[in-house]
Each structure stands twice: as C-alpha cells, then as structure tokens.
Motif scaffolding. Sequence first.
Motif, PDB file in Angstrom:
ATOM      1  N   MET A  36       1.582 -13.329   2.374  1.00 52.83           N
ATOM      2  CA  MET A  36       2.875 -12.771   2.769  1.00 52.83           C
ATOM      3  C   MET A  36       3.218 -11.545   1.928  1.00 52.83           C
ATOM      4  O   MET A  36       3.735 -10.555   2.445  1.00 52.83           O
ATOM      5  CB  MET A  36       3.982 -13.825   2.632  1.00 52.83           C
ATOM      6  N   GLU A  37       2.908 -11.597   0.640  1.00 53.97           N
ATOM      7  CA  GLU A  37       3.162 -10.449  -0.228  1.00 53.97           C
ATOM      8  C   GLU A  37       2.346  -9.240   0.220  1.00 53.97           C
ATOM      9  O   GLU A  37       2.860  -8.124   0.297  1.00 53.97           O
ATOM     10  CB  GLU A  37       2.821 -10.803  -1.674  1.00 53.97           C
ATOM     11  N   GLU A  38       1.084  -9.464   0.553  1.00 59.02           N
ATOM     12  CA  GLU A  38       0.244  -8.371   1.039  1.00 59.02           C
ATOM     13  C   GLU A  38       0.768  -7.823   2.358  1.00 59.02           C
ATOM     14  O   GLU A  38       0.801  -6.613   2.578  1.00 59.02           O
ATOM     15  CB  GLU A  38      -1.192  -8.851   1.212  1.00 59.02           C
ATOM     16  N   PHE A  39       1.214  -8.709   3.235  1.00 60.07           N
ATOM     17  CA  PHE A  39       1.765  -8.284   4.519  1.00 60.07           C
ATOM     18  C   PHE A  39       2.981  -7.392   4.321  1.00 60.07           C
ATOM     19  O   PHE A  39       3.080  -6.309   4.899  1.00 60.07           O
ATOM     20  CB  PHE A  39       2.125  -9.505   5.365  1.00 60.07           C
ATOM     21  N   TYR A  40       3.917  -7.833   3.481  1.00 58.25           N
ATOM     22  CA  TYR A  40       5.125  -7.041   3.249  1.00 58.25           C
ATOM     23  C   TYR A  40       4.812  -5.741   2.518  1.00 58.25           C
ATOM     24  O   TYR A  40       5.428  -4.712   2.787  1.00 58.25           O
ATOM     25  CB  TYR A  40       6.161  -7.850   2.471  1.00 58.25           C
ATOM     26  N   ARG A  41       3.841  -5.758   1.614  1.00 59.15           N
ATOM     27  CA  ARG A  41       3.445  -4.544   0.923  1.00 59.15           C
ATOM     28  C   ARG A  41       2.865  -3.539   1.923  1.00 59.15           C
ATOM     29  O   ARG A  41       3.170  -2.354   1.870  1.00 59.15           O
ATOM     30  CB  ARG A  41       2.413  -4.875  -0.159  1.00 59.15           C
ATOM     31  N   ASN A  42       2.054  -4.023   2.865  1.00 57.11           N
ATOM     32  CA  ASN A  42       1.482  -3.141   3.887  1.00 57.11           C
ATOM     33  C   ASN A  42       2.545  -2.635   4.845  1.00 57.11           C
ATOM     34  O   ASN A  42       2.479  -1.497   5.308  1.00 57.11           O
ATOM     35  CB  ASN A  42       0.375  -3.858   4.655  1.00 57.11           C
ATOM     36  N   GLU A  43       3.517  -3.468   5.148  1.00 56.16           N
ATOM     37  CA  GLU A  43       4.602  -3.043   6.037  1.00 56.16           C
ATOM     38  C   GLU A  43       5.414  -1.923   5.391  1.00 56.16           C
ATOM     39  O   GLU A  43       5.791  -0.971   6.050  1.00 56.16           O
ATOM     40  CB  GLU A  43       5.526  -4.228   6.364  1.00 56.16           C
ATOM     41  N   SER A  45       4.451   0.209   3.094  1.00 58.14           N
ATOM     42  CA  SER A  45       3.678   1.431   2.920  1.00 58.14           C
ATOM     43  C   SER A  45       3.297   2.069   4.251  1.00 58.14           C
ATOM     44  O   SER A  45       2.829   3.189   4.277  1.00 58.14           O
ATOM     45  CB  SER A  45       2.418   1.155   2.100  1.00 58.14           C
ATOM     46  N   GLY A  46       3.431   1.347   5.348  1.00 59.53           N
ATOM     47  CA  GLY A  46       3.118   1.888   6.662  1.00 59.53           C
ATOM     48  C   GLY A  46       1.662   1.779   7.034  1.00 59.53           C
ATOM     49  O   GLY A  46       1.241   2.299   8.049  1.00 59.53           O
ATOM     50  N   ARG A  47       0.866   1.104   6.205  1.00 53.08           N
ATOM     51  CA  ARG A  47      -0.544   0.918   6.536  1.00 53.08           C
ATOM     52  C   ARG A  47      -0.685  -0.135   7.616  1.00 53.08           C
ATOM     53  O   ARG A  47       0.102  -1.074   7.677  1.00 53.08           O
ATOM     54  CB  ARG A  47      -1.331   0.472   5.304  1.00 53.08           C
ATOM     55  N   ALA A  52      -3.398  -6.250  13.592  1.00 45.97           N
ATOM     56  CA  ALA A  52      -2.194  -5.696  14.206  1.00 45.97           C
ATOM     57  C   ALA A  52      -2.504  -4.928  15.481  1.00 45.97           C
ATOM     58  O   ALA A  52      -1.614  -4.639  16.256  1.00 45.97           O
ATOM     59  CB  ALA A  52      -1.481  -4.782  13.223  1.00 45.97           C
ATOM     60  N   ASP A  53      -3.769  -4.599  15.703  1.00 46.20           N
ATOM     61  CA  ASP A  53      -4.105  -3.845  16.906  1.00 46.20           C
ATOM     62  C   ASP A  53      -4.124  -4.730  18.142  1.00 46.20           C
ATOM     63  O   ASP A  53      -4.313  -4.246  19.234  1.00 46.20           O
ATOM     64  CB  ASP A  53      -5.463  -3.153  16.737  1.00 46.20           C
ATOM     65  N   ARG A  54      -3.905  -6.000  17.981  1.00 45.93           N
ATOM     66  CA  ARG A  54      -3.837  -6.900  19.135  1.00 45.93           C
ATOM     67  C   ARG A  54      -2.399  -6.927  19.632  1.00 45.93           C
ATOM     68  O   ARG A  54      -1.576  -7.668  19.141  1.00 45.93           O
ATOM     69  CB  ARG A  54      -4.264  -8.309  18.736  1.00 45.93           C
TER      70      ARG A  54
END
Length: 77
Positions: A36-43, A45-47, A52-54
């Motif tokens: 979850m931390e990685e997900f929110y960090r990526n969100e 930063s916009g990466r 997510a391409d699905r």
Amino acid sequence: MEEYLKVLLPSIGVALIFFLVMRSILMADRKERAAMEEFYRNEESGRPVAGADRGENAADGFAGAPDSAETSRDTPR
C-alpha cells in the motif's frame, strides 16, 4: 521425566501452532502495508502502477483503451 513430557507436550504443540499462525498474520500485514505504501508513493509521483494498464475495456481485448466518451471529447469536430 517422561510423565512431565507427556503433560507438557500438548501445551507446547498448541503454543507452537499459535506462534506460527500469528507470525504468518503479522508477515502478511507487513507485506500488505509495504504494498500500500508503494502504491500511494507511485500515485503521488504520477508513475504508472504495475497492472494499471488493465482498464475497463480489458475484457474486450483493448487494455488501457479510452472509452468512447473520452475519445469523442478529445477529438476536434
């Protein structure tokens, strides 16, 4: 000595099972929090996020394709 072992063995077995179950729960929670931390960090930063391409159209074979409403809104007339 053998009598003591017979008496304590079930308690030791239950304690071992309890320890293993609690350890697996805590490890799963730790992994979930890291994900979850990685997900929110990526969100933030916009990466793009893995998987997510699905999009909604993935069932049609057009993964990540824009909806028709988005296409008509973006195209000049």
